[in-house]
Design an enzyme around this catalytic site. Structure first.
Site, PDB file in Angstrom:
ATOM      1  N   GLU A   1       0.921  -0.806  -0.002  1.00  0.00           N
ATOM      2  CA  GLU A   1       0.055   0.420  -0.225  1.00  0.00           C
ATOM      3  C   GLU A   1       1.138   1.329   0.102  1.00  0.00           C
ATOM      4  OE1 GLU A   1      -0.494  -3.048   1.717  1.00  0.00           O
ATOM      5  OE2 GLU A   1      -2.741  -3.632   1.031  1.00  0.00           O
TER       6      GLU A   1
ATOM      7  N   HIS B   1     -11.068  -5.649   9.712  1.00  0.00           N
ATOM      8  CA  HIS B   1     -11.459  -5.471   8.474  1.00  0.00           C
ATOM      9  C   HIS B   1     -12.814  -4.571   8.157  1.00  0.00           C
ATOM     10  CE1 HIS B   1      -8.615  -8.030   7.300  1.00  0.00           C
ATOM     11  NE2 HIS B   1      -8.850  -8.164   6.250  1.00  0.00           N
TER      12      HIS B   1
HETATM   13  C1  LIG Z   1      -1.516  -4.955   4.102  1.00  0.00           C
HETATM   14  C2  LIG Z   1      -2.637  -5.962   3.370  1.00  0.00           C
HETATM   15  N1  LIG Z   1      -3.356  -5.381   2.475  1.00  0.00           N
HETATM   16  C3  LIG Z   1      -3.795  -6.243   1.509  1.00  0.00           C
HETATM   17  C4  LIG Z   1      -4.653  -7.091   3.140  1.00  0.00           C
HETATM   18  C5  LIG Z   1      -5.945  -7.779   1.007  1.00  0.00           C
HETATM   19  N2  LIG Z   1      -5.127  -9.685   1.420  1.00  0.00           N
HETATM   20  C6  LIG Z   1      -5.540 -10.874   2.570  1.00  0.00           C
HETATM   21  S1  LIG Z   1      -4.726 -12.346   2.376  1.00  0.00           S
HETATM   22  C7  LIG Z   1      -3.929 -11.088   0.682  1.00  0.00           C
HETATM   23  C8  LIG Z   1      -2.718 -11.649  -0.015  1.00  0.00           C
HETATM   24  C9  LIG Z   1      -1.793 -11.902   1.007  1.00  0.00           C
HETATM   25  O1  LIG Z   1      -0.811 -13.003   0.230  1.00  0.00           O
HETATM   26  P1  LIG Z   1       0.684 -14.483   0.720  1.00  0.00           P
HETATM   27  O2  LIG Z   1       0.647 -13.037   1.313  1.00  0.00           O
HETATM   28  O3  LIG Z   1       1.596 -14.820  -0.653  1.00  0.00           O
HETATM   29  O4  LIG Z   1      -0.638 -14.925   1.418  1.00  0.00           O
HETATM   30  P2  LIG Z   1      -1.527 -16.111   0.830  1.00  0.00           P
HETATM   31  O5  LIG Z   1      -3.014 -15.423   0.854  1.00  0.00           O
HETATM   32  O6  LIG Z   1      -1.105 -16.399  -0.495  1.00  0.00           O
HETATM   33  O7  LIG Z   1      -1.250 -17.238   1.817  1.00  0.00           O
HETATM   34  C10 LIG Z   1      -4.545  -9.603   0.879  1.00  0.00           C
HETATM   35  C11 LIG Z   1      -3.885  -9.392   0.086  1.00  0.00           C
HETATM   36  C12 LIG Z   1      -4.551  -7.856   3.741  1.00  0.00           C
HETATM   37  N3  LIG Z   1      -5.446  -8.351   4.713  1.00  0.00           N
HETATM   38  N4  LIG Z   1      -3.877  -6.401   4.551  1.00  0.00           N
END
Ligand SMILES: Cc1ncc(C[n+]2csc(CCOP(=O)(O)OP(=O)(O)O)c2C)c(N)n1
Ligand SMILES: Cc1ncc(C[n+]2csc(CCOP(=O)(O)OP(=O)(O)O)c2C)c(N)n1
Ligand SMILES: [Mg+2]
Ligand SMILES: [Mg+2]
Lengths: 333, 325, 325, 333
Positions: free
Chosen positions: A66, A135
């Site tokens: 972000e 959230h």
């Molecule tokens: C700061 C923040 N940005 C965006 C999100 C929304 N979000 C939750 S999980 C996710 C993907 C995370 O990807 P990764 O770190 O590869 O973990 P995975 O879900 O693949 O286990 C996103 C974009 C969030 N929860 N927090």
């Protein structure tokens, strides 16, 4: 209200109205582009597959950073573009707070007006089915304290479209708070691409003489319900939705309070230091002699939003608690 | 040493000397209480980085700067009179006295702003570069930052974004060995910051930041690479901060021996020596440049001195462009 | 394959199967609307990472988890009944129904918390490790995070701090190739995330995250290294997320072919096959483990079902420990 | 000056008082330790060379990574330590806002009380000689809106010492806002290590019957000056310094307003959404019938803090503007 001009409107959900605003403005102005995480997928829908309609290069899925993309949006805004970025949940604005508070909001001032910052940050806030403490937050009150930021809190599809178009055309940074629980609310939305809702104009959703209910975002429809039930008890409530918190349409608000002499503020964010605090301070200062009693603030409890549905429901205001506050305000509880 | 044309070398010399002269004057005036505030960060000793990098840029390219930003802005072509007026808080300053040293900005020469938040520029620069691409220009954005800033989250996020999108950015780390009072060895576990380029599959280069020609060559390569669409570069320039971190700094965290060595690496003297040794110029020509610059700085001081303070009346148009409340 | 004792292998098997069984039940109950909310992130297919890493830890070591945290907590030894109750929002849940899936925490087993903010744990884990050092214990902190999280500023800051201070942390990147709908190739310019260790002069290792023994061996090495005071390690485990990003995810961003391949790498089946091939155990013994686990999960569901909802009365002691207002 | 009895107080500056509190608490409790950027050097003095007195390992100079060390402090706090971290300028709290708002403030709640978070974040705020827009902000109002955070705003050396000791002993996250312009203010400070100032107890600096002046942090001394000048005009002002904004000593404030019937709030942060807004909302709600007129808020202008000394001075409140507001409040302007 001219209900007979059906061809000029379309029945759209809130998320579709946001999408239409984005699309129209991108078609009108090549400097508008979108950035955000998974916005082509679009968890709530507003930007879903928009790249297929406006071009791949104008809807950019970003890494989960972000600070990077909001910072980049500031950089793009001061060099001739009009970025519209999405923070997937408003709660995540904490991780790019410096880009919002110390950069976007201040850079015009700090440079003595050398730049403008036509940047929109869309951020869905509010409670929606057990999304829990990180959230569910309403972040709008925090940012009211930061000079240099405009703040929109559309409560329905028409305002969502009209305000977003104004926000995109605006030369200053605008925080555009959508409400997750409203995404599937629907209404007849004007189709004329020239249609906008200006920033700084409240809407009076219901006229009334006994009490003014000032409500924002997800609470507006509850306020209207409350007003309806109050009417059945012979209490005539005027419901005002400011639509933008900055700039704030103080004229409409004050005129109403001068008429009713009573004010209830309603928001879904926490009580302490909330929007209602500022509204109360403003109104008691400007309309002291017209007030017949203290302003009553209705807001969420001062606690992180709980996961449990039972606790979550107990945390937020609703039509009943609003109506009760209004009754108390007019002394009929 | 490759061939350099004389005009370029004279330009580099003049730029470095202008920065030096400007900042020594600022230091003097700050000591006399003429400059408001205490957060004035001088780059005396580091001039070769600003000069070498900005010489590789076009006027319409962008730079994003730091709290220690006077040199960058001078090298990018800003006028010392409006800069001096800004440092004095005058209405004729670039930021109409609203910004001061830490926020000095001249958009007309592509200077997008000094910044009081360490690491802030690292995410702004990729945005300027993205903007250039979206507008269809071939402008490049340079992002200056320090060794201390290379630990901030924005470093990582900015480089990751620029690399993923192959944006035309050159990240220039001015490694002066300290983040304020903290030596590099206490703030990170690596010596060469250019190693961090690996994390983004980006070229990482370390140069002697006191050698303006070396800086210029490396920067030119990185800038051209960016301009051609080949993506960002991390360029580390190892240099020395001669003065305290800010004007009131006691600077007791660096030993006398360490400080005594600084001037041995004087980028200005080095270039001077080289020019004369290689017969590129004469002592008198350099002398002439120096006195021209000294006069310019005197004029800048006079301009700043004579300029008006801002009126305490508000200008709402500085907060919102339409003057809304 | 080095020698593994049977007890360890059975433990790994049981852990992986417990995670699978728990999450399949969660998926089923979520589909039936029994679990509040829609932000339930399942780790089916990724069980070997949680199991292999946590098997290398002591009970008093710490783990810091992510939004996709059920598996980590089960592997660290939490009870499935209190976990299930938490997911159902019941008072008997670990977080008394206040946290839910995204905040599930069991401090008694060293689970310092799932987190709804991507990357948040990367700076919390070094603090737990620092705390251990300051208190004079030899506890180790493991930080789980995803490929997407490896771009967040907190990744950089957390690894930099841990490396500079040689803290006993093991950073475990579960690289499942996607941050939500965004493939790794669109969110970073590198393939192997372990390359990022270079930026901190830290060992970086990539292992097959579907091979629980490989994960266990690498984690054991990194944990012992941390425990002995030699500092942090970045351990990347390449794996696959079989289900959608969250329970309501349409998952239309991954092709049918891609998804068809997932089960070929099933970590549970792989271990099963290996055990039997190598005569380490019998089909019936594995069968027995599975039915034990299935029963446990059924009991957990019953416990959760029968548990009370929290009372809507406030508990001010949850906001401030003294119950202040 | 040979006396047989050890002195009970010592004349200390504000920064020395902070230093003494840190040192005493570190000596009393081995779980207390400090982290921050350049804190051994200590630009404003409170932690200068403290490592030489309490041990190298307990005063940690960090890399410039506020998210990392505030996040680490959360990690340490929930595992048995009592970290006290410094954010060199309060304005930089924007870069670690997630660690403050979404982690420190909520983790106790989200875990259902499994952890406590005994964490203190010291942060110097406020204007001081042209520090400009990113080094001058008062951040306290922002955080009042976030449940789970306690907030101290000491206005002098005695409170700085006494509150900081309470903050360190407290089991919840405390934001401790020092004011840069106060660092060299001095006073007689109690030396008994048992001396503390409890959180949530306002101090009445001056009693009076005509108007209550509620002032915080850097504005308290100006409020007292204003009260002195008002006294010369025959207006008797009561000056209240809440000392902590969360918890807030509403009893003392309301008792005063019930007596005077008039209230002026004073702060150095921006007006809109400031501390004064919440105080106004609270007081108008709780003491409506005692109020003789509207609350008047005195605060900084709603603009980023300018560099120019002329503009900076025009931006902040001072004894004159406070006195003028109080006169207006009592109707004698
Ligand atoms: C700061 C923040 N940005 C965006 C999100 C929304 N979000 C939750 S999980 C996710 C993907 C995370 O990807 P990764 O770190 O590869 O973990 P995975 O879900 O693949 O286990 C996103 C974009 C969030 N929860 N927090
Ligand atoms: C976010 C943030 N943290 C801390 C500071 C205080 N600060 C200003 S400059 C500085 C040191 C920066 O070091 P480096 O990046 O190496 O640049 P240098 O000063 O050496 O040019 C610090 C700690 C700040 N301005 N912003
Ligand atoms: Mg440095
Ligand atoms: Mg992933």
């Amino acid at each position: 209200m001219a209900e007979d001009k059906a061809p000029e409107t379309q029945f759209l959900t809130y998320f579709e109205a946001v999408r239409q605003a984005l699309k129209e403005e991108m078609e009108l102005d090549p400097s508008v582009f979108l950035m955000g995480e998974d916005i082509r997928y679009s968890i709530f829908g507003p930007t879903k597959d928009l790249h297929l309609e406006v071009g791949e290069g104008r809807v950019l899925d970003t890494p989960i950073t972000e600070s990077a993309f909001v910072g980049a949006a500031v950089g793009a805004a001061i060099t001739g573009m009009r970025p519209v970025v999405e923070i997937m949940f408003a709660d995540f604005m904490t991780v790019c707070m410096d880009q919002i508070i110390n950069q976007a909001a201040k850079i015009r001032f700090m440079t003595g007006g050398q730049v403008k910052v036509p940047l929109v940050i869309r951020a869905p806030g509010g409670m929606l089915s057990s999304s829990a403490a990180q959230h569910s937050q309403c972040m709008e009150a925090l940012f009211m304290h930061i000079p240099g930021l405009k703040i929109c809190v559309p409560a329905g599809p028409v305002d969502a479209k009209g305000l977003l178009k104004s926000a995109i055309r605006d030369d200053d940074p605008v925080l555009f708070f959508e409400h997750k629980a409203l995404y599937f609310a629907s209404d007849e939305v004007p189709l004329d691409p020239r249609f906008t809702v200006p920033l700084g104009q409240a809407s009076v959703l219901r006229e009334g003489g006994d009490v003014t209910i000032f409500a924002i975002s997800g609470m507006v429809s509850s306020a209207v319900s409350a007003a309806n039930s109050l009417a059945r008890d012979g209490i005539s409530a005027e419901v005002i939705d400011p639509r933008t918190l900055v700039p704030l349409d103080t004229d409409t608000l004050l005129a109403s309070v001068r008429k009713t002499g009573r004010l209830v503020t309603v928001e879904e964010g926490c009580l302490t230091g909330g929007v209602g605090a500022e509204i109360t301070a403003l109104v008691t200062s400007e309309a002291w002699s017209d007030l017949k009693g203290p302003v009553i603030r209705v807001a969420a409890k001062d606690q992180p939003v709980p996961f449990s549905p039972v606790l979550e429901a107990a945390c937020a205001p609703n039509a009943q608690t609003i109506a009760a506050a209004a009754r108390e305000c007019v002394g009929k509880n | 040493m490759p061939e350099f044309d004389e005009e370029l070398i004279m330009r580099l010399y003049k730029t470095m000397y202008t920065i030096r002269s400007f900042e020594e004057k600022v230091s003097e005036q700050a000591g006399m209480g003429m400059i408001p505030g205490f957060m004035i960060h001088l780059s005396v000793g580091q001039e070769a980085v600003a000069a070498g990098v900005c010489a590789a840029l076009r006027q319409d390219d962008y730079i994003v700067s730091t709290h220690r930003g006077h040199g960058h802005l001078i090298a990018k072509g800003a006028s010392t009179d409006r800069m001096m007026a800004e440092l004095r808080g005058k209405e004729t300053g670039y930021c109409r006295g609203r910004g001061g040293s830490m926020h000095i900005t001249s958009v007309e020469v592509g200077g997008l702003g000094a910044n009081g938040i360490v690491g802030a520029g690292l995410v702004i620069a990729p945005g300027a570069a993205l903007s250039a691409r979206l507008r269809g220009t071939d402008q490049v954005a340079v992002c200056f930052f320090g060794d201390g800033a290379s630990n901030q989250g924005t470093f990582h996020e900015g480089l990751n974004l620029a690399a993923t999108w192959k944006l035309p950015v050159v990240f220039v780390c001015e490694n002066n060995g300290y983040g304020f009072s903290t030596p590099q060895s206490s703030h990170q576990s690596i010596g060469r910051i250019s190693r961090r380029a690996e994390a983004y599959d980006m070229p990482g280069i370390t140069v002697n930041g006191d050698d303006v020609l070396e800086v210029y060559l490396a920067a030119s390569w990185a800038v051209e690479r960016a301009r051609e669409g080949a993506g960002p570069t991390l360029l580390e320039a190892v240099t020395r901060r001669w003065l305290g971190h800010y004007v009131d700094d006691e600077d007791d965290y660096r030993s006398a021996e360490e400080k005594a060595e600084f001037t041995l690496h004087d980028p200005i003297e080095q270039l001077e020596r080289r020019c004369i040794e290689q017969g590129l110029t004469s002592t008198s020509q350099l002398e002439r440049i120096r006195s021209e610059v000294d006069e310019e700085i005197e004029r800048a001081c006079a301009f700043a001195e004579e300029s008006e303070e801002p009126s305490p009346e508000d200008d709402p148009g500085l907060i919102f462009s339409g003057g809304e409340r």
